[in-house]
Design a protein around this motif. Structure first.
Motif, mmCIF file in Angstrom:
data_model
loop_
_atom_site.group_PDB
_atom_site.id
_atom_site.type_symbol
_atom_site.label_atom_id
_atom_site.label_comp_id
_atom_site.label_asym_id
_atom_site.label_seq_id
_atom_site.Cartn_x
_atom_site.Cartn_y
_atom_site.Cartn_z
ATOM 1 N N LEU A 27 0.838 -1.201 0.000
ATOM 2 C CA LEU A 27 0.000 0.000 0.000
ATOM 3 C C LEU A 27 0.871 1.248 0.000
ATOM 4 O O LEU A 27 1.681 1.456 0.894
ATOM 5 C CB LEU A 27 -0.893 0.006 1.259
ATOM 6 C CG LEU A 27 -1.741 1.263 1.489
ATOM 7 C CD1 LEU A 27 -2.814 1.417 0.428
ATOM 8 C CD2 LEU A 27 -2.384 1.218 2.886
ATOM 9 N N GLY A 28 0.712 2.069 -1.025
ATOM 10 C CA GLY A 28 1.377 3.370 -1.056
ATOM 11 C C GLY A 28 0.397 4.428 -0.578
ATOM 12 O O GLY A 28 -0.198 4.312 0.493
ATOM 13 N N GLY A 30 -2.488 4.931 -1.650
ATOM 14 C CA GLY A 30 -3.837 4.366 -1.605
ATOM 15 C C GLY A 30 -4.809 4.989 -2.589
ATOM 16 O O GLY A 30 -5.982 4.600 -2.628
ATOM 17 N N THR A 31 -4.353 5.946 -3.395
ATOM 18 C CA THR A 31 -5.304 6.707 -4.211
ATOM 19 C C THR A 31 -6.010 5.854 -5.252
ATOM 20 O O THR A 31 -7.119 6.179 -5.657
ATOM 21 C CB THR A 31 -4.604 7.887 -4.912
ATOM 22 O OG1 THR A 31 -3.517 7.391 -5.691
ATOM 23 C CG2 THR A 31 -4.078 8.885 -3.895
ATOM 24 N N VAL A 34 -7.121 1.892 -2.572
ATOM 25 C CA VAL A 34 -8.217 2.025 -1.592
ATOM 26 C C VAL A 34 -9.554 2.196 -2.315
ATOM 27 O O VAL A 34 -10.572 1.624 -1.925
ATOM 28 C CB VAL A 34 -7.932 3.198 -0.620
ATOM 29 C CG1 VAL A 34 -9.159 3.525 0.222
ATOM 30 C CG2 VAL A 34 -6.758 2.852 0.288
ATOM 31 N N ASP A 35 -9.525 2.969 -3.395
ATOM 32 C CA ASP A 35 -10.745 3.169 -4.189
ATOM 33 C C ASP A 35 -11.250 1.830 -4.739
ATOM 34 O O ASP A 35 -12.441 1.510 -4.650
ATOM 35 C CB ASP A 35 -10.408 4.148 -5.331
ATOM 36 C CG ASP A 35 -11.634 4.616 -6.095
ATOM 37 O OD1 ASP A 35 -12.705 4.760 -5.483
ATOM 38 O OD2 ASP A 35 -11.508 4.849 -7.312
ATOM 39 N N ARG A 38 -12.692 -0.347 -2.009
ATOM 40 C CA ARG A 38 -14.029 0.092 -1.600
ATOM 41 C C ARG A 38 -15.089 -0.435 -2.572
ATOM 42 O O ARG A 38 -16.216 -0.723 -2.189
ATOM 43 C CB ARG A 38 -14.067 1.613 -1.522
ATOM 44 C CG ARG A 38 -15.272 2.163 -0.824
ATOM 45 C CD ARG A 38 -15.127 3.658 -0.569
ATOM 46 N NE ARG A 38 -14.287 3.951 0.568
ATOM 47 C CZ ARG A 38 -13.440 4.979 0.644
ATOM 48 N NH1 ARG A 38 -13.317 5.800 -0.352
ATOM 49 N NH2 ARG A 38 -12.722 5.162 1.727
ATOM 50 N N SER A 98 -4.938 15.578 -9.179
ATOM 51 C CA SER A 98 -5.084 16.870 -8.510
ATOM 52 C C SER A 98 -3.914 17.021 -7.543
ATOM 53 O O SER A 98 -3.207 16.060 -7.251
ATOM 54 C CB SER A 98 -6.402 16.916 -7.729
ATOM 55 O OG SER A 98 -6.362 15.983 -6.664
ATOM 56 N N GLN A 100 -3.979 17.335 -4.366
ATOM 57 C CA GLN A 100 -4.146 16.464 -3.202
ATOM 58 C C GLN A 100 -3.693 15.044 -3.514
ATOM 59 O O GLN A 100 -3.003 14.392 -2.717
ATOM 60 C CB GLN A 100 -5.621 16.422 -2.767
ATOM 61 C CG GLN A 100 -6.154 17.716 -2.174
ATOM 62 C CD GLN A 100 -6.883 18.568 -3.193
ATOM 63 O OE1 GLN A 100 -6.427 18.723 -4.334
ATOM 64 N NE2 GLN A 100 -8.015 19.132 -2.812
ATOM 65 N N ILE A 101 -4.101 14.538 -4.683
ATOM 66 C CA ILE A 101 -3.729 13.169 -5.073
ATOM 67 C C ILE A 101 -2.219 13.080 -5.273
ATOM 68 O O ILE A 101 -1.582 12.094 -4.867
ATOM 69 C CB ILE A 101 -4.465 12.777 -6.376
ATOM 70 C CG1 ILE A 101 -5.982 12.877 -6.186
ATOM 71 C CG2 ILE A 101 -4.033 11.403 -6.862
ATOM 72 C CD1 ILE A 101 -6.661 11.681 -5.625
ATOM 73 N N ARG A 102 -1.623 14.095 -5.876
ATOM 74 C CA ARG A 102 -0.169 14.070 -6.098
ATOM 75 C C ARG A 102 0.593 14.112 -4.780
ATOM 76 O O ARG A 102 1.699 13.588 -4.682
ATOM 77 C CB ARG A 102 0.255 15.248 -6.990
ATOM 78 C CG ARG A 102 -0.285 15.172 -8.412
ATOM 79 C CD ARG A 102 0.403 16.170 -9.333
ATOM 80 N NE ARG A 102 0.152 17.555 -8.981
ATOM 81 C CZ ARG A 102 -0.860 18.295 -9.451
ATOM 82 N NH1 ARG A 102 -1.726 17.773 -10.297
ATOM 83 N NH2 ARG A 102 -0.992 19.554 -9.093
ATOM 84 N N ASN A 103 0.013 14.764 -3.769
ATOM 85 C CA ASN A 103 0.657 14.770 -2.447
ATOM 86 C C ASN A 103 0.612 13.401 -1.788
ATOM 87 O O ASN A 103 1.446 13.078 -0.958
ATOM 88 C CB ASN A 103 -0.046 15.778 -1.522
ATOM 89 C CG ASN A 103 0.333 17.210 -1.828
ATOM 90 O OD1 ASN A 103 1.331 17.473 -2.503
ATOM 91 N ND2 ASN A 103 -0.456 18.143 -1.329
ATOM 92 N N MET A 104 -0.378 12.603 -2.129
ATOM 93 C CA MET A 104 -0.548 11.286 -1.510
ATOM 94 C C MET A 104 0.201 10.201 -2.274
ATOM 95 O O MET A 104 0.843 9.334 -1.692
ATOM 96 C CB MET A 104 -2.038 10.906 -1.493
ATOM 97 C CG MET A 104 -2.925 11.869 -0.726
ATOM 98 S SD MET A 104 -4.684 11.568 -1.058
ATOM 99 C CE MET A 104 -4.976 10.093 -0.082
#
Lengths: 328, 178
Positions: A27-28, A30-31, A34-35, A38, A98, A100-104
């Motif tokens: 798991l990195g 999770g973007t 995790v999706d 779910r 986005s 936010q996604i690039r930060n994760m």
């Protein structure tokens, strides 16, 4: 979400030990994973969190960079050496997702996100060979405007969504991998697979193998490089077509070139035919167009996506002209 | 954002300065921990798949979408939500600016917009380029309308208050920088 065991690895050895468990996944950020969990499309029995593994970007002896797989996408895009020496890589990352996604998202996770299309997600209503091998594909005769035009198969016509990977394909990156049988390295182009009759198998990694480092070789050509992404809206959308290119001129001729395409195939597509056509030739719009034509002689459009062939040719031509203009 | 500058304990998640235990079930997203367990309802659930940005929070100062993040991954980290921004002295300047510039209508996306903008401001300050930055090698990137628009594109507003949102952000950060 199906229940799973969670553990966090402190180093690569621990990650490999924990990742060796049955049905385990790393798991990195999770973007993507995790999706998909779910949606119960991914159902790992165990997750091994590797986001606390070393996340360094180091100068490689003799030039080049060594990028830890846990480095976040933003950190790679903003790194001074990447911005100056590999602008195509910064540009590609910044064109994706986005902030936010690039930060994760981690670099390793970006490489291992699923090649996917809307039918892959539609567990309730559609057939998908990637989700259920052997079931059939509803995209081939369905709404396939954004699907593959190169290298697809009867089993799968999805495209790889990464922008970063298109730049890495152009830059001749090397992927460092560790597993139960030791370490190995592979050229970036050998990491991802074309779908063939097993679209569920997207990479050449063995179970339990971990990407530890992405190596960028020293390449003077990369200093003059860029990335152009064509999409339905100006931000936060997957590519219809994207082009990563680097160009070196000698007088009016192409001394060397790197060219890779996104949005066109199941994997980041290195345009080797176009490169061959360009090398040593004139750096003119006509030659750039002819090289683009050469790349798409085997293109196989579906009902809705034939426009991508012309779009890709024009984008290649425009990007090469832009780089050639910069060089003059 | 929190007064406490020491790191959160390894087994806890620090949220707006208060330490909470990591949930026993690893399936719990950071978003659901905030809303369902801690009753911090300021952070909103829109799409729950990372597309709308309504759930944006700050983790160690970095903006992320809390819906795609497992809470357990944030052990030892400090999370700031919209509830952690105002102080006894009043609203955070950006909250005040959203009021003054009509940066919202229904308000559902607002907590995510504001947390995202705070993260964006620190990215700009440390020189992170964006898709629309002309010169990647530039040391200083001006917070222009186009820069803010691109950088805030991970936060959707269905009421269409984007122009007010960008004006509020520029009013808070661009004018301070100029």
């Amino acid at each position: 979400m199906t229940p799973f065991d969670y553990s966090r690895a402190g180093d690569v050895a621990e990650a490999l030990r924990l990742g060796g468990a049955a049905q385990a996944k790393f798991l990195g950020g999770g973007t993507n994973l995790v999706d998909l969990m779910r949606e119960t499309i991914e159902r790992p029995a165990a997750l091994v969190d590797i986001t606390r593994l070393p996340a360094d970007i180091a100068e490689r002896e003799g030039g080049g960079l060594l990028i830890g797989a846990a480095v976040r996408n933003t950190a790679l895009a903003e790194h001074p050496a990447v911005r100056r020496r590999y602008p195509v890589l910064s540009r590609a990352i910044l064109a994706g997702a986005s902030a936010q996604i690039r930060n994760m998202a981690t670099v390793g996770g970006n490489l291992l996100q699923r090649t996917r299309c809307p039918y892959f997600y539609d567990d309730a209503g559609s057939r998908c060979n990637k989700r259920n091998p052997g079931q059939g594909c509803d995209a081939i005769d369905g709404f396939n405007r954004n699907h593959a035009i190169l290298g697809a198969s009867e089993a799968c016509v999805a495209t790889h969504p990464s922008d970063m990977c298109v730049a890495l394909a152009a830059l001749d990156a090397v992927v460092h991998v560790e597993g139960g049988h030791g370490k190995r390295q592979m050229p970036f182009g050998e990491l991802h697979r074309l779908p063939g009759d097993r679209p569920d198998q997207e990479t050449t990694l063995q179970p339990g193998e971990l990407i530890t480092v992405i190596e960028l070789p020293s390449q003077s050509i990369a200093a003059r490089s860029t990335y152009r992404k064509v999409r339905d809206r100006s931000s936060y959308a997957f590519a219809l077509v994207s082009v990563a290119a680097a160009l070196k001129l000698d007088g009016g001729k192409v001394k060397d070139v790197r060219l890779a395409l996104g949005g066109v195939a199941h994997k980041p597509w290195r345009a080797l035919k176009a490169e061959q056509a360009l090398r040593g030739g004139e750096a003119t719009a006509e030659a750039f167009r002819a090289a683009a034509e050469a790349e798409f002689t085997d293109a196989a459009p579906l009902r809705d996506n034939a426009f991508k062939i012309e779009l890709a040719k024009r984008t290649i031509t425009a990007v090469l002209a832009e780089l050639a203009g910069d060089a003059r | 954002m929190t007064a406490d500058r020491t790191a959160a304990p390894a087994a806890a998640i620090r949220i707006n300065g208060v330490d909470y235990p990591v949930p026993a079930d690893p399936r719990v997203s950071l978003l659901d921990l905030l809303r369902e367990t801690l009753n911090l309802h300021g952070t909103k659930k829109g799409c729950n798949q990372g597309a709308c940005g309504a759930c944006t929070v700050l983790v160690d100062g970095e903006r992320i979408v809390s819906c795609l993040s497992l809470a357990v991954q944030h052990a030892g980290r400090s999370v700031t939500t919209i509830e952690g921004l105002a102080s006894e002295a009043g609203l955070h300047p950006l909250q005040q600016a959203f009021i003054e510039h009509d940066g919202f209508q229904c308000g559902y996306c607002t907590p995510g917009q504001i947390c995202s903008a705070i993260g964006m401001a620190s990215e700009l300050q440390r020189g992170v380029p964006s898709h629309v930055t002309p010169d990647l090698a530039a040391d200083h990137i001006a917070p222009t309308h186009d820069e803010i628009r691109e950088r805030m594109s991970g936060n959707l507003c269905r009421c269409g208050a984007h122009n007010g949102i960008i004006a509020a952000i520029r009013g808070t950060y661009a004018e301070a920088a100029e």
